[in-house]
Scaffold this motif. Structure first.
Motif, short mmCIF file in Angstrom:
data_model
loop_
_atom_site.label_atom_id
_atom_site.label_comp_id
_atom_site.label_asym_id
_atom_site.label_seq_id
_atom_site.Cartn_x
_atom_site.Cartn_y
_atom_site.Cartn_z
N ASP A 114 0.88 -1.17 0.00
CA ASP A 114 0.00 0.00 0.00
C ASP A 114 0.91 1.22 0.00
O ASP A 114 1.37 1.67 1.05
CB ASP A 114 -0.91 -0.03 1.22
CG ASP A 114 -1.99 1.05 1.17
OD1 ASP A 114 -2.03 1.81 0.17
OD2 ASP A 114 -2.77 1.14 2.13
N LEU A 115 1.22 1.71 -1.21
CA LEU A 115 2.28 2.70 -1.38
C LEU A 115 1.80 3.92 -2.15
O LEU A 115 0.92 3.83 -3.00
CB LEU A 115 3.45 2.08 -2.16
CG LEU A 115 4.04 0.81 -1.60
CD1 LEU A 115 4.95 0.16 -2.63
CD2 LEU A 115 4.79 1.09 -0.31
N ARG A 116 2.44 5.05 -1.89
CA ARG A 116 2.34 6.24 -2.72
C ARG A 116 3.69 6.34 -3.42
O ARG A 116 4.73 6.20 -2.77
CB ARG A 116 2.09 7.50 -1.89
CG ARG A 116 0.82 7.47 -1.03
CD ARG A 116 -0.43 7.38 -1.88
NE ARG A 116 -1.66 7.48 -1.13
CZ ARG A 116 -2.29 6.45 -0.55
NH1 ARG A 116 -1.78 5.25 -0.60
NH2 ARG A 116 -3.43 6.62 0.07
N ALA A 117 3.68 6.54 -4.73
CA ALA A 117 4.93 6.55 -5.48
C ALA A 117 4.97 7.71 -6.46
O ALA A 117 3.94 8.17 -6.94
CB ALA A 117 5.08 5.23 -6.24
N ARG A 118 6.20 8.15 -6.74
CA ARG A 118 6.43 9.23 -7.70
C ARG A 118 7.86 9.06 -8.24
O ARG A 118 8.76 8.69 -7.50
CB ARG A 118 6.31 10.57 -6.99
CG ARG A 118 6.64 11.75 -7.87
CD ARG A 118 6.77 13.08 -7.14
NE ARG A 118 6.06 13.18 -5.90
CZ ARG A 118 5.26 14.19 -5.56
NH1 ARG A 118 5.05 15.18 -6.40
NH2 ARG A 118 4.68 14.22 -4.40
N LEU A 119 8.03 9.35 -9.53
CA LEU A 119 9.37 9.39 -10.11
C LEU A 119 10.05 10.68 -9.66
O LEU A 119 9.37 11.69 -9.41
CB LEU A 119 9.31 9.31 -11.63
CG LEU A 119 8.73 8.01 -12.19
CD1 LEU A 119 8.56 8.11 -13.70
CD2 LEU A 119 9.60 6.82 -11.84
N ASN A 120 11.36 10.68 -9.58
CA ASN A 120 12.10 11.84 -9.06
C ASN A 120 12.13 13.04 -9.99
O ASN A 120 12.34 14.16 -9.53
CB ASN A 120 13.53 11.45 -8.72
CG ASN A 120 13.66 10.92 -7.32
OD1 ASN A 120 12.75 11.01 -6.52
ND2 ASN A 120 14.81 10.36 -7.02
N VAL A 121 11.95 12.84 -11.29
CA VAL A 121 12.07 13.94 -12.24
C VAL A 121 10.70 14.33 -12.79
O VAL A 121 9.97 13.49 -13.32
CB VAL A 121 13.02 13.55 -13.40
CG1 VAL A 121 13.08 14.66 -14.44
CG2 VAL A 121 14.41 13.25 -12.87
N LYS A 122 10.35 15.61 -12.64
CA LYS A 122 9.06 16.10 -13.16
C LYS A 122 9.01 15.90 -14.67
O LYS A 122 10.01 16.00 -15.36
CB LYS A 122 8.88 17.58 -12.82
CG LYS A 122 8.62 17.82 -11.35
CD LYS A 122 8.04 19.19 -11.14
CE LYS A 122 7.75 19.45 -9.69
NZ LYS A 122 6.63 18.71 -9.18
N GLY A 123 7.81 15.59 -15.17
CA GLY A 123 7.61 15.39 -16.59
C GLY A 123 7.90 13.96 -17.07
O GLY A 123 7.60 13.64 -18.20
N THR A 124 8.47 13.13 -16.22
CA THR A 124 8.74 11.75 -16.61
C THR A 124 7.55 10.86 -16.28
O THR A 124 6.78 11.15 -15.36
CB THR A 124 10.01 11.19 -15.93
OG1 THR A 124 9.85 11.29 -14.51
CG2 THR A 124 11.24 11.94 -16.36
N LYS A 125 7.40 9.78 -17.03
CA LYS A 125 6.32 8.81 -16.80
C LYS A 125 6.87 7.41 -17.02
O LYS A 125 7.76 7.22 -17.86
CB LYS A 125 5.17 9.03 -17.78
CG LYS A 125 4.42 10.31 -17.57
CD LYS A 125 3.28 10.43 -18.54
CE LYS A 125 2.57 11.77 -18.33
NZ LYS A 125 1.49 11.97 -19.27
N ALA A 126 6.31 6.46 -16.30
CA ALA A 126 6.68 5.06 -16.48
C ALA A 126 5.58 4.19 -15.88
O ALA A 126 4.84 4.63 -14.99
CB ALA A 126 8.01 4.74 -15.81
N ASN A 127 5.46 2.98 -16.37
CA ASN A 127 4.60 2.00 -15.73
C ASN A 127 5.40 1.31 -14.64
O ASN A 127 6.59 1.03 -14.82
CB ASN A 127 4.11 0.96 -16.74
CG ASN A 127 3.07 1.53 -17.67
OD1 ASN A 127 2.36 2.47 -17.32
ND2 ASN A 127 2.98 0.98 -18.85
#
Length: 159
Positions: free
Chosen positions: A54-67
């Motif tokens: 049960d996690l909240r996640a975000r990539l470190n660089v704004k504007g990036t996306k990934a599955n």
């Protein structure tokens, strides 16, 4: 009294609160032995057994996306090639594993939630993999990983 203190200390050993940034595209968490639901040791035989993320996640660089793929699975044996597994393209679905894919970006938090009911006693794994290359910037996660036996959060190896 000493045994009670040991059990109370161990009672949270299978529940991990996580607030970290991972810079690898795969993360693995394991519990070396768990009992299946309603198949615990006497006198704790009844109850639900599960693996949970049960996690909240975000990539470190704004504007990036990934599955991001989250997968939990059971096995009777320790896996030799767990690093070679590609969770992003693991197609087979059966009762020994559960897999979900979430879109994560650097612009907002995404909720990653997976609850896997343990139906087969043995090793239990929980794995996350960042797909499509977005992992190089790092994946921030904040939340909980749980490995719950039918009687609670005491690891199965203590029985």
């Amino acid at each position: 009294m000493r045994t009670l203190a040991l059990l109370l200390t161990a009672a949270t050993a299978c529940r991990y609160e996580e607030a970290a940034t991972y810079r690898a595209n795969k993360m693995f968490f394991t519990e070396y032995f768990m009992y299946a639901s309603n198949a615990g040791p006497w006198p704790f035989s009844g109850g639900e057994s599960y693996v949970l993320a049960d996690l909240r996640a975000r990539l470190n660089v704004k504007g990036t996306k990934a599955n991001v793929t989250v997968m939990a699975f059971s096995t009777q044996d320790e896996l030799d090639s767990i690093d070679a597994m590609d969770l992003c393209h693991h197609a087979s679905e059966d009762e020994k594993h559960k897999r979900k894919v979430y879109q994560v970006s650097g612009d907002h938090l995404s909720h990653l939630y997976l609850k896997y009911p343990v139906k087969v006693a043995g090793l239990q794994y929980l794995a996350l993999q960042v797909c499509e290359g977005g992992w190089t910037s790092g994946l921030q996660v904040n939340g909980v990983f749980e490995f719950r036996n039918p009687y609670g959060f005491v690891p199965g190896r203590y029985f």
